[in-house]
Design a protein around this motif. Structure first.
Motif, PDB file in Angstrom:
ATOM      1  N   THR A  32       0.833  -1.209   0.000  1.00 54.71           N
ATOM      2  CA  THR A  32       0.000   0.000   0.000  1.00 54.71           C
ATOM      3  C   THR A  32       0.862   1.253   0.000  1.00 54.71           C
ATOM      4  N   TYR A  34      -7.225   5.024  -9.401  1.00 54.07           N
ATOM      5  CA  TYR A  34      -6.732   4.345  -8.198  1.00 54.07           C
ATOM      6  C   TYR A  34      -7.912   3.832  -7.375  1.00 54.07           C
ATOM      7  N   PRO A  78      -8.476   2.582  -3.629  1.00 56.12           N
ATOM      8  CA  PRO A  78      -7.749   2.463  -2.361  1.00 56.12           C
ATOM      9  C   PRO A  78      -8.012   1.147  -1.651  1.00 56.12           C
ATOM     10  N   GLY A  79      -7.085   0.795  -0.785  1.00 59.92           N
ATOM     11  CA  GLY A  79      -7.246  -0.428   0.005  1.00 59.92           C
ATOM     12  C   GLY A  79      -8.220  -0.230   1.148  1.00 59.92           C
ATOM     13  N   GLU A  80      -8.242   1.002   1.692  1.00 64.50           N
ATOM     14  CA  GLU A  80      -9.197   1.321   2.772  1.00 64.50           C
ATOM     15  C   GLU A  80     -10.585   1.413   2.155  1.00 64.50           C
ATOM     16  N   ALA A 121     -13.326   2.779   3.743  1.00 65.79           N
ATOM     17  CA  ALA A 121     -14.198   3.726   4.447  1.00 65.79           C
ATOM     18  C   ALA A 121     -14.843   4.656   3.421  1.00 65.79           C
ATOM     19  N   LEU A 122     -16.166   4.692   3.419  1.00 64.24           N
ATOM     20  CA  LEU A 122     -16.908   5.554   2.489  1.00 64.24           C
ATOM     21  C   LEU A 122     -17.859   6.443   3.295  1.00 64.24           C
ATOM     22  N   TYR A 123     -18.524   7.362   2.595  1.00 61.64           N
ATOM     23  CA  TYR A 123     -19.475   8.252   3.265  1.00 61.64           C
ATOM     24  C   TYR A 123     -20.829   7.554   3.345  1.00 61.64           C
ATOM     25  N   GLU A 165     -23.604   8.307   4.525  1.00 66.82           N
ATOM     26  CA  GLU A 165     -24.831   9.092   4.326  1.00 66.82           C
ATOM     27  C   GLU A 165     -25.160   9.293   2.844  1.00 66.82           C
ATOM     28  N   LEU A 166     -24.203   8.983   1.955  1.00 71.32           N
ATOM     29  CA  LEU A 166     -24.442   9.141   0.525  1.00 71.32           C
ATOM     30  C   LEU A 166     -25.037   7.865  -0.064  1.00 71.32           C
ATOM     31  N   GLN A 179     -21.990   8.507  -4.076  1.00 67.74           N
ATOM     32  CA  GLN A 179     -20.621   8.160  -3.718  1.00 67.74           C
ATOM     33  C   GLN A 179     -19.753   8.052  -4.975  1.00 67.74           C
ATOM     34  N   GLU A 182     -20.233   9.709  -7.698  1.00 69.39           N
ATOM     35  CA  GLU A 182     -20.030  11.092  -8.145  1.00 69.39           C
ATOM     36  C   GLU A 182     -18.876  11.732  -7.368  1.00 69.39           C
ATOM     37  N   PHE A 183     -18.839  11.460  -6.057  1.00 60.50           N
ATOM     38  CA  PHE A 183     -17.754  11.985  -5.227  1.00 60.50           C
ATOM     39  C   PHE A 183     -16.413  11.419  -5.689  1.00 60.50           C
ATOM     40  N   LEU A 184     -16.380  10.111  -5.894  1.00 62.99           N
ATOM     41  CA  LEU A 184     -15.116   9.451  -6.256  1.00 62.99           C
ATOM     42  C   LEU A 184     -14.625   9.880  -7.639  1.00 62.99           C
ATOM     43  N   ARG A 201     -21.486  16.933  -0.436  1.00 62.44           N
ATOM     44  CA  ARG A 201     -21.793  16.399   0.887  1.00 62.44           C
ATOM     45  C   ARG A 201     -21.354  17.379   1.970  1.00 62.44           C
ATOM     46  N   ARG A 227     -12.629   9.206  10.229  1.00 59.05           N
ATOM     47  CA  ARG A 227     -13.583   8.272   9.608  1.00 59.05           C
ATOM     48  C   ARG A 227     -12.913   7.330   8.612  1.00 59.05           C
ATOM     49  N   GLY A 228     -11.663   7.595   8.311  1.00 55.40           N
ATOM     50  CA  GLY A 228     -10.941   6.741   7.358  1.00 55.40           C
ATOM     51  C   GLY A 228     -11.182   7.125   5.913  1.00 55.40           C
ATOM     52  N   THR A 229     -11.855   8.272   5.669  1.00 51.39           N
ATOM     53  CA  THR A 229     -12.198   8.671   4.299  1.00 51.39           C
ATOM     54  C   THR A 229     -11.166   9.620   3.684  1.00 51.39           C
ATOM     55  N   GLU A 261      -8.305   8.984   2.505  1.00 50.33           N
ATOM     56  CA  GLU A 261      -7.672   8.417   1.307  1.00 50.33           C
ATOM     57  C   GLU A 261      -8.535   8.668   0.059  1.00 50.33           C
ATOM     58  N   ILE A 262      -9.844   8.414   0.140  1.00 41.65           N
ATOM     59  CA  ILE A 262     -10.680   8.649  -1.047  1.00 41.65           C
ATOM     60  C   ILE A 262     -10.835  10.145  -1.306  1.00 41.65           C
ATOM     61  N   ALA A 305      -7.448  10.948  -3.091  1.00 41.54           N
ATOM     62  CA  ALA A 305      -7.017  10.142  -4.246  1.00 41.54           C
ATOM     63  C   ALA A 305      -7.595  10.625  -5.571  1.00 41.54           C
ATOM     64  N   ARG A 306      -8.491  11.613  -5.520  1.00 38.76           N
ATOM     65  CA  ARG A 306      -9.111  12.089  -6.765  1.00 38.76           C
ATOM     66  C   ARG A 306      -8.169  13.055  -7.488  1.00 38.76           C
TER      67      ARG A 306
END
Lengths: 312, 253
Positions: free
Chosen positions: A48, A85, A87-89, A91-93, A95-96, A101, A103-105, B3, B96-98, B100-101, B104-105
């Motif tokens: 990682t 990319y 990610p290995g983690e 964790a996402l939002y 509430e979305l 989600q 769209e965010f990414l 968000r 929250r661990g977020t 990285e995402i 990463a964008r």
């Protein structure tokens, strides 16, 4: 300056420490253009860290890199624009919704990337209208993978994309990876599920303790696995010393020889085991072999037996 | 961004509503307060508080309203809003661990952080301006008249202090992964500053001396901001924003 070529991932001397821990020893890497390369190694081996450094998420202490012709500079933005990319983690939002989600990414990607990501998500049968907090671990992983597969880029770096997936979804993932690789995309894929990775990779980079310990083609790795000879002996006093002596005597005639418990593990230089078998009968103090195995080792067993590393 | 903006917008609107809920009764109470100001002075337990009441008596409606809205309302609720809107900016993502995402964008870190900074800063500052704009209309109900100018200068002055506190929280957020710890530390710091304000011998050491009624009366008299105060406050915010950018550039998910 590292070679900067389209569709290639190049690293020279990439190094990173976290406090006193060496996360990645000076590492060289050449991947692509095209094909799927498996970055293999146990948890905490540095996979990682290496991937994050390649896209500018973690700054290297030393060394340089380029991805698809863009040099690793500043915050790595030029590279992130040219590669996707996952990610290995995971964790996402929560509430979305799945669609939000995505769209965010996909912020900063081309306009139709979102539609493609939704198509990929549908192939995984993901309920995109549902909020992400209701997703299982595997569903979140699939959503991240769909987002990483959507942008039209020449390079994808995927950190453990199959972790947490059931065998059916893992099959879909491998199918999508194959389709993408067939379009000429360079894919660097980390995993510690060797059984699945060896189905899709053309090359393997094995990393352990922050060091690259093997970097070879899938054919060559499979051939090495086939040349692995495992000889077991009955335990008795003095066996360890006798096996160590035997390994030392064998070493000049084989690619490698090492002792594990009451076993002698030998990687032959060619496909013919007869010469080594003949030598085995002449060793003093080891006794008669109780079991002998040749030509059946898996990739996972190869790394375990040769490097003493559990890859899975 | 959507968000974050949603949550920031929601918090900003919430801050405005609470500010307004405190402001309306306070303004409407001014006639009674001015009538019984002598009794309030007698009840005040501390010399500093008696001093404030003296200032309100001589400063009239402007002193009373700025005292209620800026010194009391914004220095308490505003500081809370500045802290709550800043500490989660980066530390919240890490917690929250977020992170990285988030990182990463294909968007530069400078842009990501600046967007967060500006959105949060607007959510702290705009409600103060918006509620200030309602003051003249509220005063008309009780037969008082104040012009917008001195009130808006006072709002700007208050916002500069809030922005400095917001920037401090934001900077600490770029270094940390525990937003709650930063929030508690900053709230403890500001409560301590209020306590210092109320002690006569050390009151001049309090940060809230920068935004008390005397300062607003000076602004009214001057017809604008005093560079002696606004320049250091704006400078602190700018320095902390630049420090945040630097810390964020090195941040590992």
């Amino acid at each position: 300056m590292v070679e900067a070529a389209a569709g290639k991932i190049v690293a020279r001397g990439l190094t990173r420490r976290f406090g006193s821990k060496l996360a990645l020893a000076p590492t060289d890497l050449d991947v692509g253009p095209g094909g799927v390369t498996g970055l293999l190694g146990p948890n905490g081996s540095g996979k990682t860290t290496l991937m994050r450094m390649l896209i500018g998420l973690t700054k290297p202490d030393a060394g340089e890199a380029s991805v698809d012709g863009a040099a690793l500079e500043g915050d790595g933005l030029a590279i992130r624009r040219r590669c996707a990319y996952a990610p290995g983690e995971i964790a996402l939002y929560g509430e979305l919704s799945g669609a939000q989600q995505l769209e965010f990414l996909l912020r900063g990607r081309e306009r139709d990337a979102h539609a493609r990501a939704e198509d990929y998500a549908r192939r995984f049968e993901l309920p995109l209208e549902r909020r992400v907090h209701a997703y299982s671990h595997g569903m979140k992983r699939q959503l991240l993978f769909a987002a990483a597969l959507a942008p039209q880029v020449r390079v994808r770096i995927l950190d453990e994309p199959s972790e947490g997936l059931d065998p059916t979804k893992r099959g879909v993932l491998i199918e999508l990876l194959r389709e993408d690789a067939a379009r000429g995309t360079t894919i660097l894929l980390s995993s510690h599920h060797l059984g699945e990775v060896d189905r899709v990779c053309q090359r393997f980079v094995f990393i352990h303790g922050g060091k690259v310990i093997a970097n070879e083609s899938a054919e060559s790795t499979a051939a090495r696995a086939r040349r692995l000879l495992r000889v077991a002996y009955a335990p008795h006093a003095g066996l360890a010393q006798a096996l160590a002596r035997a390994a030392g005597e064998l070493a000049p005639h084989v690619r490698s020889a090492r002792v594990r418990d009451t076993e002698l593990l030998v990687e032959l230089a060619d496909d013919d085991p007869r010469g080594v078998l003949e030598r085995l009968t002449r060793f003093d103090g080891v006794g008669a072999p109780t079991a002998l195995e040749f030509g059946r080792a898996s990739l996972q067993e190869l790394y375990r037996d040769l490097y003493g590393v559990e890859a899975c | 961004m959507i968000r974050w903006l949603n949550s920031t917008l929601g918090r900003g609107i919430g801050f405005f509503i609470v500010l307004e809920l405190m402001l309306v009764p306070a303004v409407l109470y001014w006639p009674d307060f001015s009538k019984h100001i002598g009794k309030f002075r007698a009840l005040a337990p501390l010399p500093v508080m008696r001093g404030i009441i003296d200032t309100l008596e001589t400063g009239g409606a402007f002193a009373y309203v700025t005292g209620q809205h800026f010194f009391k309302g914004c220095n308490t609720l505003g500081v809370a809003a500045a802290v709550l809107l800043s500490v989660g900016a980066v530390a919240g993502e890490a917690h929250r661990g977020t992170l990285e995402i988030f990182l990463a964008r294909p968007v530069s870190r400078t842009r990501l952080l600046t967007e967060r900074y500006v959105e949060g800063a607007l959510a702290v500052c705009l409600p103060v301006f918006a509620s200030t704009l309602t003051i003249p209309a509220l005063l008309e109900h009780i037969g008082e008249k104040l012009t917008y100018g001195p009130l808006l200068w006072s709002a700007l002055h208050t916002n500069l202090l809030l922005l400095a506190i917001y920037s401090l929280g934001f900077f600490l957020s770029t270094l940390s992964r525990t937003p709650l710890a930063i929030a508690f530390a900053l709230l403890f710091f500001t409560i301590l500053q209020f306590a210092l304000y109320l002690v006569e011998r050390v009151t001049h050491w309090s940060l809230f001396r920068l935004t008390d009624v005397e300062r607003f009366l000076e602004i009214q008299k001057r017809g604008g901001l005093d560079p002696k105060y606004w320049l250091p406050l704006a400078g602190v915010s700018l320095a902390l924003y630049i420090a945040s950018l630097r810390a964020f550039a090195r941040r590992t998910p």
